[in-house]
Design an enzyme around this catalytic site. Sequence first.
Site, PDB file in Angstrom:
ATOM      1  N   ARG A   1     110.296   6.719  37.153  1.00  0.00           N
ATOM      2  CA  ARG A   1     109.540   6.681  38.403  1.00  0.00           C
ATOM      3  C   ARG A   1     110.402   6.822  39.654  1.00  0.00           C
ATOM      4  O   ARG A   1     110.106   7.628  40.549  1.00  0.00           O
ATOM      5  CB  ARG A   1     108.762   5.353  38.522  1.00  0.00           C
ATOM      6  N   THR A   2     111.456   6.023  39.741  1.00  0.00           N
ATOM      7  CA  THR A   2     112.198   5.963  41.007  1.00  0.00           C
ATOM      8  C   THR A   2     112.848   7.318  41.307  1.00  0.00           C
ATOM      9  O   THR A   2     112.717   7.857  42.411  1.00  0.00           O
ATOM     10  CB  THR A   2     113.250   4.841  40.958  1.00  0.00           C
TER      11      THR A   2
ATOM     12  N   LYS B   1     135.921   9.219  34.169  1.00  0.00           N
ATOM     13  CA  LYS B   1     137.384   9.433  34.257  1.00  0.00           C
ATOM     14  C   LYS B   1     138.041   8.331  35.074  1.00  0.00           C
ATOM     15  O   LYS B   1     139.210   8.420  35.409  1.00  0.00           O
ATOM     16  CB  LYS B   1     137.675  10.788  34.904  1.00  0.00           C
TER      17      LYS B   1
ATOM     18  N   ARG C   1     121.070   4.417  41.852  1.00  0.00           N
ATOM     19  CA  ARG C   1     120.746   3.346  40.877  1.00  0.00           C
ATOM     20  C   ARG C   1     121.981   3.077  40.041  1.00  0.00           C
ATOM     21  O   ARG C   1     122.665   4.002  39.614  1.00  0.00           O
ATOM     22  CB  ARG C   1     119.585   3.733  39.972  1.00  0.00           C
TER      23      ARG C   1
ATOM     24  N   HIS D   1     115.592  -4.201  44.123  1.00  0.00           N
ATOM     25  CA  HIS D   1     114.995  -2.855  44.001  1.00  0.00           C
ATOM     26  C   HIS D   1     114.048  -2.742  45.201  1.00  0.00           C
ATOM     27  O   HIS D   1     112.829  -2.817  45.051  1.00  0.00           O
ATOM     28  CB  HIS D   1     114.253  -2.771  42.677  1.00  0.00           C
TER      29      HIS D   1
END
Length: 301
Positions: free
Chosen positions: A48-49, A78, A99, A127
Site C-alpha cells: 500500500r504505502t 556493500k 521505509r 508510520h
Amino acid sequence: MQHLVETQQFDREALKRLFDLASSFEGKRDESLKGKILASLFFAPSTRTRLSFESAMMRLGGNVISMENASESSSSTKGETIEDTIRIVDNYADGIVLRHSEVGTAARAAAVSEVPIINGGDGIGQHPTQAFLDLYTIQREIGRTDDFHIAFVGNLAYYRSARSLAYLLGKYNNVRMTFVSGPELAMKDDVKEYLKENNVQFDETEDLESAMQVADVVYQTRVAEEWIPNHDDYTKLRDKYIITRPLTDHMKDGAILIHPLPRAGEIEPEVDDSPHAVYFKQAGYGVLVRMALLKTLLAAE
Ligand code: CP
C-alpha cells in the site's frame, strides 16, 4: 523544506489544510508536481504505502524512481550507510519516501537530506502517513475528529501505525481511547505518558467484545510476526483477538472498523460486507491523503 518523520510534527490546523486538500483531489488529477521526481526507497516490504505514494505522485503529474527491495538490491549490501545513500539520492529526486526496518532511520535520513524525507514506516517506531489517512478515514466515515471513542485492538506494542495514530489523536478534543490487548502486546509507556501529559482519557482491557459494543471506531491490528521477538509467543498471541461477523454485528450504529492492512486472519472475510467494515475504503483514501502531502511538501521545493 519540511520533513515528515513523526505525527507530532503536524498540528490541527496543518491537518485540516491537508484533509481539505485531500478531499479536493477526489476523482481529479492535477499537474502541480509536473517535472518533479519522487524517490521511493523501500528497505522493507510494502504494498500500500509504496504503490499509493507512487500513484499519488503520478496523479499530480510527477515522476517516480523506485527501489522496492533496497535491503537486497541497493548499495547498502556493500556497507553504504543510510546517510550516504540519502546524500546520493537527494541529487536525483525532489523528495524521498523511505521505509526501513530500523527505528530512527527516517530521522537519520532527514538530518542529512537536501530534499524532504517522508517516513514510510521505520521499524516499530512510527508510520505517520498511515496515521494521517486513518484519521482522514475517521473524519470521512463518522463525520468528526473530536468527541469519539476509539478501541485499539491486538498488537499495540509492535504496531507503528497504531502508535502514530494514538500520538496524533492526543491533539484532538474529547477523544477517549481503549487499548484492548494482553500484557505481552500492551501499548508502550512512551505513548501512555504522552496521553497523560495531554490529558487524554484512556483505559486498558482484555475484553474485546465489550469494547467493540461501545466504540465509535474499532482499530484492528495484525500480530506482526516480523516484530515479535519469540516465535512461540507469536503463535500464542496470533489468535487471541479475531474479529468475527457476530462481534461486528453488535457494534453501534454508525461505528466503523478500520485496519491499516495487510491482515493475516485477524478480521474474518465474513466481516468484509458489514456496513461497519471500511478498511478497503481506508486504503483508497491513502492516495488522496498522500497526494495532499506530496503537494504540500514538494510543490514549494
Ligand atoms: N498499511 C501499510 O503500511 O501497508 P503496506 O505495508 O503494504 O505498505
